[in-house]
Design an enzyme around this catalytic site. Structure first.
Site, PDB file in Angstrom:
ATOM      1  N   ASN A   1       0.732  -1.198  -0.069  1.00 32.87           N
ATOM      2  CA  ASN A   1      -0.100  -0.071  -0.107  1.00 32.87           C
ATOM      3  C   ASN A   1       0.773   1.287  -0.022  1.00 32.87           C
ATOM      4  O   ASN A   1       1.637   1.625   0.985  1.00 32.87           O
ATOM      5  CB  ASN A   1      -0.840   0.157   1.144  1.00 32.87           C
ATOM      6  CG  ASN A   1      -1.880   1.285   1.240  1.00 32.87           C
ATOM      7  OD1 ASN A   1      -1.869   1.944   0.438  1.00 32.87           O
ATOM      8  ND2 ASN A   1      -2.415   1.377   2.671  1.00 32.87           N
TER       9      ASN A   1
ATOM     10  N   LYS B   1       0.089   4.308  -0.344  1.00 32.91           N
ATOM     11  CA  LYS B   1      -0.473   5.302   0.253  1.00 32.91           C
ATOM     12  C   LYS B   1      -0.306   6.851  -0.299  1.00 32.91           C
ATOM     13  O   LYS B   1      -0.342   6.556  -1.694  1.00 32.91           O
ATOM     14  CB  LYS B   1      -0.047   5.766   1.888  1.00 32.91           C
ATOM     15  CG  LYS B   1      -0.007   4.331   2.707  1.00 32.91           C
ATOM     16  CD  LYS B   1       0.105   4.502   4.188  1.00 32.91           C
ATOM     17  CE  LYS B   1       0.089   3.045   4.834  1.00 32.91           C
ATOM     18  NZ  LYS B   1       0.255   3.118   6.424  1.00 32.91           N
TER      19      LYS B   1
ATOM     20  N   HIS C   1      -9.375   1.246   4.920  1.00 33.88           N
ATOM     21  CA  HIS C   1      -7.980   1.335   5.506  1.00 33.88           C
ATOM     22  C   HIS C   1      -8.203   2.076   6.720  1.00 33.88           C
ATOM     23  O   HIS C   1      -8.971   3.274   6.575  1.00 33.88           O
ATOM     24  CB  HIS C   1      -7.065   1.692   4.831  1.00 33.88           C
ATOM     25  CG  HIS C   1      -5.574   1.628   5.245  1.00 33.88           C
ATOM     26  ND1 HIS C   1      -5.122   2.694   6.223  1.00 33.88           N
ATOM     27  CD2 HIS C   1      -4.344   0.904   5.044  1.00 33.88           C
ATOM     28  CE1 HIS C   1      -3.780   2.156   6.615  1.00 33.88           C
ATOM     29  NE2 HIS C   1      -3.480   1.241   5.842  1.00 33.88           N
TER      30      HIS C   1
ATOM     31  N   GLU D   1      -6.544   4.556   7.876  1.00 39.29           N
ATOM     32  CA  GLU D   1      -6.393   6.123   7.626  1.00 39.29           C
ATOM     33  C   GLU D   1      -7.610   6.510   6.871  1.00 39.29           C
ATOM     34  O   GLU D   1      -8.039   7.657   7.348  1.00 39.29           O
ATOM     35  CB  GLU D   1      -5.074   6.177   6.790  1.00 39.29           C
ATOM     36  CG  GLU D   1      -3.881   6.023   7.576  1.00 39.29           C
ATOM     37  CD  GLU D   1      -2.613   5.557   6.755  1.00 39.29           C
ATOM     38  OE1 GLU D   1      -1.813   4.883   7.428  1.00 39.29           O
ATOM     39  OE2 GLU D   1      -2.704   5.363   5.478  1.00 39.29           O
TER      40      GLU D   1
ATOM     41  N   GLU E   1      -5.160  -5.316  10.347  1.00 37.80           N
ATOM     42  CA  GLU E   1      -4.331  -4.265  10.528  1.00 37.80           C
ATOM     43  C   GLU E   1      -4.626  -3.445  12.055  1.00 37.80           C
ATOM     44  O   GLU E   1      -5.354  -2.601  12.225  1.00 37.80           O
ATOM     45  CB  GLU E   1      -3.875  -3.066   9.365  1.00 37.80           C
ATOM     46  CG  GLU E   1      -3.391  -3.482   8.257  1.00 37.80           C
ATOM     47  CD  GLU E   1      -3.160  -2.228   7.461  1.00 37.80           C
ATOM     48  OE1 GLU E   1      -1.946  -2.538   7.048  1.00 37.80           O
ATOM     49  OE2 GLU E   1      -3.799  -1.602   7.234  1.00 37.80           O
TER      50      GLU E   1
ATOM     51  N   GLY F   1       2.777   2.101  11.029  1.00 40.86           N
ATOM     52  CA  GLY F   1       3.762   3.215  10.759  1.00 40.86           C
ATOM     53  C   GLY F   1       4.181   3.548  11.887  1.00 40.86           C
ATOM     54  O   GLY F   1       5.005   4.634  12.206  1.00 40.86           O
TER      55      GLY F   1
ATOM     56  N   SER G   1       3.603  -2.347  10.498  1.00 38.09           N
ATOM     57  CA  SER G   1       5.296  -2.505  10.584  1.00 38.09           C
ATOM     58  C   SER G   1       5.618  -3.842  10.268  1.00 38.09           C
ATOM     59  O   SER G   1       6.635  -4.249  10.874  1.00 38.09           O
ATOM     60  CB  SER G   1       5.414  -2.041  11.916  1.00 38.09           C
ATOM     61  OG  SER G   1       5.025  -0.757  12.420  1.00 38.09           O
TER      62      SER G   1
END
Length: 256
Positions: free
Chosen positions: A12, A14, A99, A101, A171, A177, A217
């Site tokens: 991904n 992003k 996702h 985010e 996730e 991250g 991660s």
């Protein structure tokens, strides 16, 4: 009952890479993709919308290319949105949905994802549906209940045949991250519980066909331990998928 599910590695990107940077990656990834495919691994990347066509035109045909979002309507007054027909015309058949985010910054809900999943499946496309909990939810011991609700809402109204075409990506938000990753035991425990929820919804045969990825991660130096767990079928990778060397390292350590 267990069945062999093909491993899947999906990068991904992003909000990273300009079209020229994406083209450079696409032109340079042939050997890596061939290596993965020859070892029975599906590999792909999810560029930004402006990079999709560039990657399609320059990458080897075996590289899965996914969009990072889509609108469930096929056209209309939805400023800033991208439709399924637009993606299909440039050769895109995979889409990441839900996702963390997107959920955090864009207010995307599991029910909104459900409408998108249904629209994608109606167009013979593959949804990659993301789920996962915050650190607070994790620390309260509510992970399984929280994620079960995301799965139930995301898969609502699907037939068994439709459900098995969806890829799930678990996730934990606290591990994205941050450099802080869930142990392989935590990841396996949660993913096994997701499969159990799917079994309750669609039966064991369907649940055993659905690929469930871990993300958070994931790096070349830790991917092998995650992939050794029986319910983890691959990884949704962020930063480690941006550079060819790093992506190849993921694949190489996955096949060891």
């Amino acid at each position: 009952m267990t069945m062999a599910r093909k491993k899947l590695l999906l990068g991904n990107w992003k909000m990273n890479k300009t079209p020229s940077e994406a083209k450079e990656f696409a032109l340079g990834c042939s050997e890596m993709v061939h290596f993965a495919v020859s070892h029975g691994i599906d590999v792909g990347v999810a560029p930004t919308f402006v990079c999709l066509q560039t990657v399609v035109e320059n990458a080897p045909k075996d590289l899965i290319i996914a969009a990072q979002n889509v609108n469930e309507h096929d056209h209309g007054a939805y400023t800033g949105e991208i439709s399924i027909p637009m993606l299909k015309e440039i050769g895109i058949s995979w889409v990441i949905l839900g996702h963390s985010e997107r959920r955090t910054y864009n207010g995307e809900t599991s029910l909104a994802c459900n409408a998108k999943i249904k629209a994608l499946l109606a167009n013979s496309m593959t949804p990659v549906y993301c789920c996962g909990e915050t650190l607070e939810t994790f620390e309260q011991g509510q992970t399984k209940a929280f994620v079960a609700k995301q799965i139930e809402e995301g898969f609502a109204g699907l037939s068994k045949e439709e459900a098995e075409k969806v890829v799930v990506a678990y996730e934990p938000i606290w591990a994205i991250g941050t450099g802080k990753n869930a142990t392989k035991e935590i990841a396996e425990d949660t993913i096994a519980s997701i499969r159990s929820v799917l079994k309750g919804l669609f039966g064991e045969q369907t649940a055993e066909k659905i690929r469930i990825l871990y993300g958070g991660s994931v790096k070349p130096n830790n991917i092998a331990e995650y992939m050794s767990e029986k319910d983890i079928d691959g990884a949704l990778v962020g930063g480690a998928s941006l550079a060819l060397d790093s992506y190849r390292g993921l694949i190489e350590n996955l096949v060891k």
